[in-house]
Design an enzyme around this catalytic site. Structure first.
Site, mmCIF file in Angstrom:
data_model
loop_
_atom_site.group_PDB
_atom_site.id
_atom_site.type_symbol
_atom_site.label_atom_id
_atom_site.label_comp_id
_atom_site.label_asym_id
_atom_site.label_seq_id
_atom_site.Cartn_x
_atom_site.Cartn_y
_atom_site.Cartn_z
ATOM 1 N N ASN A 14 0.864 -1.177 0.000
ATOM 2 C CA ASN A 14 0.000 0.000 0.000
ATOM 3 C C ASN A 14 0.900 1.227 0.000
ATOM 4 O O ASN A 14 1.472 1.571 1.035
ATOM 5 C CB ASN A 14 -0.900 -0.053 1.249
ATOM 6 C CG ASN A 14 -1.758 1.188 1.392
ATOM 7 O OD1 ASN A 14 -1.818 2.020 0.496
ATOM 8 N ND2 ASN A 14 -2.426 1.309 2.531
ATOM 9 N N LYS A 16 0.091 4.218 -0.340
ATOM 10 C CA LYS A 16 -0.589 5.382 0.262
ATOM 11 C C LYS A 16 -0.368 6.622 -0.603
ATOM 12 O O LYS A 16 -0.286 6.517 -1.815
ATOM 13 C CB LYS A 16 -0.116 5.577 1.708
ATOM 14 C CG LYS A 16 -0.303 4.299 2.532
ATOM 15 C CD LYS A 16 -0.132 4.505 4.002
ATOM 16 C CE LYS A 16 -0.327 3.179 4.730
ATOM 17 N NZ LYS A 16 -0.220 3.310 6.196
ATOM 18 N N HIS A 101 -9.561 0.893 4.751
ATOM 19 C CA HIS A 101 -8.302 1.092 5.475
ATOM 20 C C HIS A 101 -8.562 2.038 6.651
ATOM 21 O O HIS A 101 -9.374 2.958 6.542
ATOM 22 C CB HIS A 101 -7.248 1.675 4.534
ATOM 23 C CG HIS A 101 -5.884 1.702 5.160
ATOM 24 N ND1 HIS A 101 -5.509 2.670 6.057
ATOM 25 C CD2 HIS A 101 -4.841 0.854 5.059
ATOM 26 C CE1 HIS A 101 -4.280 2.416 6.469
ATOM 27 N NE2 HIS A 101 -3.849 1.319 5.876
ATOM 28 N N GLU A 103 -7.033 4.460 7.756
ATOM 29 C CA GLU A 103 -6.849 5.889 7.464
ATOM 30 C C GLU A 103 -8.088 6.454 6.781
ATOM 31 O O GLU A 103 -8.462 7.607 6.994
ATOM 32 C CB GLU A 103 -5.581 6.093 6.624
ATOM 33 C CG GLU A 103 -4.333 5.897 7.482
ATOM 34 C CD GLU A 103 -3.114 5.380 6.749
ATOM 35 O OE1 GLU A 103 -3.092 5.400 5.499
ATOM 36 O OE2 GLU A 103 -2.164 4.934 7.432
ATOM 37 N N GLU A 173 -5.343 -5.152 10.730
ATOM 38 C CA GLU A 173 -4.368 -4.086 10.933
ATOM 39 C C GLU A 173 -4.721 -3.323 12.213
ATOM 40 O O GLU A 173 -5.499 -2.365 12.165
ATOM 41 C CB GLU A 173 -4.409 -3.108 9.750
ATOM 42 C CG GLU A 173 -4.053 -3.737 8.421
ATOM 43 C CD GLU A 173 -3.463 -2.719 7.479
ATOM 44 O OE1 GLU A 173 -2.371 -2.969 6.978
ATOM 45 O OE2 GLU A 173 -4.073 -1.658 7.270
ATOM 46 N N GLY A 179 2.197 2.208 10.901
ATOM 47 C CA GLY A 179 3.120 3.332 10.762
ATOM 48 C C GLY A 179 3.811 3.723 12.061
ATOM 49 O O GLY A 179 4.418 4.791 12.148
ATOM 50 N N SER A 218 3.294 -2.094 10.473
ATOM 51 C CA SER A 218 4.735 -2.105 10.731
ATOM 52 C C SER A 218 5.392 -3.451 10.390
ATOM 53 O O SER A 218 6.267 -3.916 11.119
ATOM 54 C CB SER A 218 5.022 -1.714 12.188
ATOM 55 O OG SER A 218 4.570 -0.391 12.424
ATOM 56 N N GLY A 239 2.751 -1.186 4.345
ATOM 57 C CA GLY A 239 2.745 0.232 4.010
ATOM 58 C C GLY A 239 4.153 0.719 3.751
ATOM 59 O O GLY A 239 4.719 0.480 2.679
HETATM 60 P P1 PGA Z 1 2.719 0.280 7.722
HETATM 61 O O1 PGA Z 1 1.255 0.455 7.096
HETATM 62 O O2 PGA Z 1 3.282 -0.990 7.151
HETATM 63 O O3 PGA Z 1 3.473 1.506 7.272
HETATM 64 O O4 PGA Z 1 2.551 0.207 9.196
HETATM 65 C C1 PGA Z 1 0.421 -0.642 6.940
HETATM 66 C C2 PGA Z 1 -0.880 -0.223 6.316
HETATM 67 O O5 PGA Z 1 -1.354 0.872 6.646
HETATM 68 O O6 PGA Z 1 -1.465 -0.949 5.497
#
Ligand code: PGA
Length: 256
Positions: A14, A16, A101, A103, A173, A179, A218, A239
């Site tokens: 992803n 983003k 997601h 976000e 998640e 993140g 992460s 991500g």
């Molecule tokens: P991250 O994001 O690997 O940067 O923690 C994962 C995601 O939001 O799908």
């Protein structure tokens, strides 16, 4: 009459709101180079660039076994929805789409009902939804993580036909892991992955054995093996680390 279901691992990147169009092309090219030998046979590798670079990445990965996904979709086929992108526009370009997601849920107020509509629209369009669920830190600390995630899964699968459940992919998640550099422990993630499959089985029957459950939050080259070792976890939604082709390749190889 339980049928043995083979679940091919899936690792999705992803990206983003990162990468200019030129950077997206370069990253896609590097990722093909790093994973072209195993993608499509041992593992499904899905790249999810920003909307404006879908065509660039589509053209870059054409002829390779890598797959293309969008980061969200609008459940309406078309119309006066400024700034939105519908499944009719994605169909033919993508094979996958991330829905719900955290976000999107947090910053754009997507509800469980929206996520359900998007999941159904994706399935109708022949796109594989990668539907995201996960609890907040307060919910985990209050011992509510399982109930909360089970509720999200019930909501998003509402109306999914038993025959379509294999086409669904759910990513666990936990919000506190996205993140933050603080991933869940493998066994904790496994427990929730098993719970997710259990809810899907309850709603959609045996086909849920073919549904893939990913872990996200992460994931790095250093911890991917811990998640890959969990029987209920079928891959990862990555991500930050997916923006580095070598790191993404190392994560992906851990699941093969
Ligand atoms: P991250 O994001 O690997 O940067 O923690 C994962 C995601 O939001 O799908």
């Amino acid at each position: 009459m339980a049928v043995l279901q083979e679940r091919r691992p899936m690792v999705a990147g992803n990206w983003k709101m990162n990468t200019t169009d030129a950077e997206a092309g370069d990253l896609a090219r590097e990722t093909v180079r790093a994973l072209g030998d195993i993608a499509g046979t041992d593992v499904d590798v899905v790249l999810c660039p920003p909307f404006v670079s879908l065509t660039t990445v589509y053209e870059t990965i054409a002829g390779s076994p890598l797959l293309l996904g969008a980061q969200t979709l609008n459940a309406a086929p078309k119309g006066a929805y400024t700034g939105e992108v519908s499944w009719t526009m994605l169909r033919g370009l993508c094979t996958h789409v991330i829905v719900g997601h955290s976000e999107r849920r947090t910053y754009y107020h997507e509800t469980d009902e929206d996520v359900n509509k998007k999941t159904l629209a994706a399935l109708d369009a022949g796109l594989t939804p990668i539907a995201c669920v996960g609890e907040r830190l307060e919910q985990r600390e209050a011992g509510q993580a399982h109930a909360y995630v089970a509720g999200q899964v019930r909501a998003l699968l509402d109306g999914v036909a038993p025959g379509a459940i294999r086409e669904v992919c759910i990513a666990y998640e936990p919000l506190w892991a996205i993140g933050t550099g603080r991933s869940a422990d493998g066994p904790v993630a496994r427990e929730v992955a098993a719970l997710i499959r259990g809810v899907a089985r309850e709603l959609c029957g045996e086909g849920a054995e073919g549904m893939r459950v990913l872990y996200g939050g992460s994931v790095t080259a250093a911890n991917a093996a811990e998640f890959a070792a969990q029987p209920d976890i079928d891959g990862a939604l990555v991500g930050g680390a997916s923006l580095d082709a070598a790191a993404f390749a190392a994560i992906t190889r851990a699941f093969v």
